[in-house]
Every structure is written in structure tokens, then in C-alpha cells.
Design an enzyme around this catalytic site. Structure first.
Site, PDB file in Angstrom:
ATOM      1  N   TRP A 105      40.335  37.689  29.343  1.00 42.64           N
ATOM      2  CA  TRP A 105      40.278  36.405  30.053  1.00 42.64           C
ATOM      3  C   TRP A 105      38.876  36.134  30.576  1.00 42.64           C
ATOM      4  O   TRP A 105      38.394  35.001  30.529  1.00 42.64           O
ATOM      5  CB  TRP A 105      41.323  36.335  31.163  1.00 42.64           C
ATOM      6  N   ASP A 175      38.617  34.933  39.350  1.00 36.16           N
ATOM      7  CA  ASP A 175      39.860  34.544  38.694  1.00 36.16           C
ATOM      8  C   ASP A 175      40.916  35.551  39.139  1.00 36.16           C
ATOM      9  O   ASP A 175      40.908  36.708  38.722  1.00 36.16           O
ATOM     10  CB  ASP A 175      39.669  34.583  37.175  1.00 36.16           C
ATOM     11  N   LYS A 199      52.325  33.579  37.607  1.00 36.31           N
ATOM     12  CA  LYS A 199      52.621  35.013  37.691  1.00 36.31           C
ATOM     13  C   LYS A 199      53.204  35.332  39.067  1.00 36.31           C
ATOM     14  O   LYS A 199      54.367  35.690  39.184  1.00 36.31           O
ATOM     15  CB  LYS A 199      51.383  35.842  37.414  1.00 36.31           C
TER      16      LYS A 199
HETATM   17  N1  PMP Z   1      43.015  34.364  33.644  1.00 40.25           N
HETATM   18  C1  PMP Z   1      43.898  35.365  33.700  1.00 40.25           C
HETATM   19  C2  PMP Z   1      43.533  36.613  34.428  1.00 40.25           C
HETATM   20  C3  PMP Z   1      45.146  35.231  33.083  1.00 40.25           C
HETATM   21  O1  PMP Z   1      46.030  36.228  33.120  1.00 40.25           O
HETATM   22  C4  PMP Z   1      45.472  34.034  32.411  1.00 40.25           C
HETATM   23  C5  PMP Z   1      46.813  33.773  31.766  1.00 40.25           C
HETATM   24  N2  PMP Z   1      47.558  34.806  31.407  1.00 40.25           N
HETATM   25  C6  PMP Z   1      44.502  33.029  32.367  1.00 40.25           C
HETATM   26  C7  PMP Z   1      43.303  33.217  33.009  1.00 40.25           C
HETATM   27  C8  PMP Z   1      44.770  31.736  31.660  1.00 40.25           C
HETATM   28  O2  PMP Z   1      45.641  31.016  32.440  1.00 40.25           O
HETATM   29  P1  PMP Z   1      46.286  29.638  32.013  1.00 40.25           P
HETATM   30  O3  PMP Z   1      47.248  29.925  30.930  1.00 40.25           O
HETATM   31  O4  PMP Z   1      46.918  29.182  33.300  1.00 40.25           O
HETATM   32  O5  PMP Z   1      45.190  28.732  31.579  1.00 40.25           O
END
Ligand code: PMP
Length: 363
Positions: A105, A175, A199
Site C-alpha cells: 500500500w 496511512d 477495517k
Molecule cells: N492503505 C492500506 C494500509 C490498506 O490496507 C488499504 C486497503 N486494504 C488501502 C490503503 C486502500 O484503501 P481503499 O480501498 O479504501 O482505497
């Protein structure tokens, strides 16, 4: 109340929600008490929704002791939109943003930031399959960087940052999508925090952003209004129609969190749950944790077996036993048990029993 059968849900997100929250939604879905209409039907400009939004914000503030010089925003577009909004707002011309590359991510965040401005990857553990997070000593930080970006918990690889990096006076952006409110968090050490809700905070569709007010002066008027933190803050997250149902549910989750005793109590339970599972992983060597021990996530527990064939059998048989969603992300392979705040401890016990039995049969 109808009787339903619920399985243990190890999904990485959208993920399990607290049962009392689901029950309250179900009870009030046709009509909110004293409103006579469903949350799905009321205007976002109604007094009822304004009060839901204000209460959700107040509860977020109280749960994490958010200092008064931070704005609480409820935005859309998921954490992925924040990958772009952060640099669009905070990375001015001629400046460099430092990114700590500790997982898939974070890598995606870097990709988006590079489209906006100059990025320095301060450290990366990609060559180690992101099996750990970089140490402080490894960080090559830019003096006077626009900000340092980190990911507090790497959902896919199952690692987490145990101690925040020391970035001096440079604004720290985190994040926190997969560990927000799973443990105490020192908001004041950050300039901006963002989390997709799906989550630990609620359903998908809302993204929680906490931003220190001084950061808002960086948002240029030329930005698209929806992508502009200052515009969103001035309008109290109501520049356009907010995700009303998701904000309402997030508010209920905050109330549940407060009733559990808040972040310290939550962390205690989460540590106990994760310790049980890692204890089983480490017990004989039949299972192998993929993350370095000192970086192990309390939220996403990743582990492998000796062969892909065994892993396939594990996933198939565990699903049949009512343990859903244990297949790991394709980039890591093996298994991943996502055990967020709302994941019940009885589900950990059920997984541990299943693991013992699987090992007895196949070991
Ligand atoms: N950052 C992290 C740490 C994540 O776990 C996720 C999604 N699993 C995201 C960003 C992306 O999130 P979204 O699907 O809400 O765009």
C-alpha cells in the site's frame, strides 16, 4: 430478532463489524428513533443527520483524544484517494516528500505521489518482500521535506510500526487504514492521518482524515474542490453529500469502542488475541510466520505452510469449518488472519483449534 448463522470472518476488509452495531442498524433501519425515516433516506442537511455527523466527530475526538487544532474529516474515495490528496495538498513546488516504503500500500502511495511532485524513498524493504518495516537508522530523510509518509500497519504483509519514526519538525503523514483505533495513537505526533473505514471503523465508503490545521494553508485554490482539504474542512465534510450511512455506522462503532473501554482496553484485547495466534504459529514449526517477529502486526497475521498444496487444503478445510477469508494476499501467498477490533476472541480460539487439528492430520 431472526436467527442467523454467522461464520468467523477473517476478511482483511471490508471486515467484521461489532454485533451490537449490526443489531442497532437492523433495529433502526426502517426508522431512526424520533425521526420516522431511515438513515438511508434522510437529507444530509437535516437536523437529524447533522447531529449524527457532529456526534461521530465528537466520539472520534474523544476516543483518540484528538487535539483541538486538528480537523476531523469524513471523506470519500477510500484511502487510495488520499494517496493523491496528500501530495496534491501538501507537496508544494520545489519541495520533496519522503516516503517510507514498507508494504504494497505504501508503494501505491509512492506511485501516486510521484505523479504530483518530487518523492524521495527514504527507505524500502521491498527487496525483503516487505517482511519487516525499516528501522530508524535506515531512514534517509530529506532536510526540510514537505512531509514524511508512512503506513502504520501493512495489511497485506502483516507488519506494523511499533514506534513512530523520529522525523524532527517535518510533518508526519500516516496511512492508518488497517490499525486505526486498535491501540492508543498519539495524534499530536502526526500532521495528517488517514484511514479507509472498512477495517476497524465501519463500512467502506467513508475515509477518516485527521489533519492539523496549519497544514490547511498549503491547499492551493487551484485544486479541485473535492480534493482540497481546506475546502472540505471549511464545509465540515459537507461540501457535497457525505456518505451518510457509512458515517452513521462509523459513529455506532465509536460508541461501541467507548463502551469497550477505549483504545487502551482495545489494545489489551488485541494483544491477547494476536499472542494466542502467533503462539500457535510458533509452537512446532509446522506453520511459519512471514513477518519478522519484532514487526508482527496485531491486526493481520500472515503465515505459511510447507507447500502450496497444504496451504490450499488449509484454506479449503478452514472455510468449510466456518473460518472464512483466511486465504492470504496473492503477493505473499499462504494465509492471512485479519483480526480487527470487532473480531471475537472465540474466533481466535476456533482457529487455533483448527490449526492444531490440521497439523495433527497433516503434520
Ligand atoms: N492503505 C492500506 C494500509 C490498506 O490496507 C488499504 C486497503 N486494504 C488501502 C490503503 C486502500 O484503501 P481503499 O480501498 O479504501 O482505497
Amino acid at each position: 430478532m431472526t436467527t442467523v448463522t454467522r461464520v468467523y470472518n477473517f476478511s482483511s476488509g471490508p471486515a467484521v463489524l461489532p454485533m451490537p452495531v449490526l443489531e442497532e442498524i437492523q433495529r433502526d433501519l426502517l426508522a431512526l428513533p424520533s425521526v420516522g425515516m431511515s438513515i438511508l433516506e434522510i437529507s444530509h442537511r437535516s437536523a437529524a443527520f447533522e447531529s449524527i455527523l457532529a456526534q461521530a466527530e465528537a466520539d472520534v475526538r474523544s476516543v483518540a483524544a484528538v487535539p483541538s487544532n486538528y480537523k476531523v474529516l469524513f471523506l470519500q474515495g477510500g484511502a487510495s484517494t488520499q494517496f493523491s490528496m496528500v501530495p496534491m495538498n501538501l507537496l508544494g513546488p520545489g519541495m520533496t516528500a519522503d516516503y517510507i516504503d514498507a508494504g504494497s500500500w505504501g508503494e501505491k502511495a509512492i506511485k501516486e505521489a510521484k505523479k504530483v511532485g518530487t518523492v524521495n524513498v527514504a527507505a524500502s524493504t521491498k527487496s525483503e518482500n516487505y517482511s519487516r518495516v525499516p528501522t530508524q537508522a535506515e531512514l534517509k530523510l530529506t532536510p526540510n521535506a514537505a512531509y514524511v509518509h508512512m503506513t502504520s500497519n501493512n495489511t497485506i504483509e502483516g507488519t506494523e510500526v511499533k514506534t513512530l519514526p523520529d522525523v524532527g519538525d517535518v510533518p508526519l503523514v500516516s496511512d492508518t487504514s488497517s490499525d486505526m483505533f486498535s491501540r492508543p495513537i498519539d495524534i499530536a505526533k502526526h500532521a495528517l492521518i488517514y484511514s479507509g473505514a472498512q477495517k476497524n471503523l465501519g463500512p467502506s465508503g467513508v475515509t477518516l482524515v485527521l489533519v492539523r490545521e496549519d497544514m490547511l494553508s498549503r491547499s492551493q485554490k487551484s485544486l479541485p474542490s473535492m480534493m482540497n482539504y481546506a475546502v472540505q474542512a471549511e464545509n465540515g465534510s459537507m461540501y457535497n453529500t457525505p456518505p451518510t450511512f457509512a458515517v452513521y455506522t462509523l459513529g455506532l462503532v465509536m460508541k461501541w469502542l467507548i463502551a469497550q473501554g477505549g483504545l487502551t482496553a482495545m489494545a489489551e484485547v488485541n494483544e491477547r488475541k494476536a499472542a494466542k495466534l502467533y503462539g500457535e504459529i510458533d509452537r512446532t514449526g509446522f506453520y511459519r510466520g512471514t513477518a519478522h517477529k519484532d514487526c508482527r502486526s496485531l491486526m493481520n497475521v500472515t503465515f505459511r505452510l510447507a507447500s502450496e498444496e497444504l496451504e490450499k487444503a488449509f484454506v479449503k478445510e478452514s472455510t468449510a469449518a466456518g473460518l472464512d477469508g483466511l486465504k492470504g494476499h496473492r503477493s505473499v501467498g499462504g494465509m492471512r488472519a485479519s483480526i480487527y477490533n470487532a473480531f471475537p476472541e472465540t474466533g481466535i480460539d476456533a482457529l487455533v483449534s483448527f490449526m492444531r487439528e490440521f497439523e495433527r492430520k497433516r503434520g
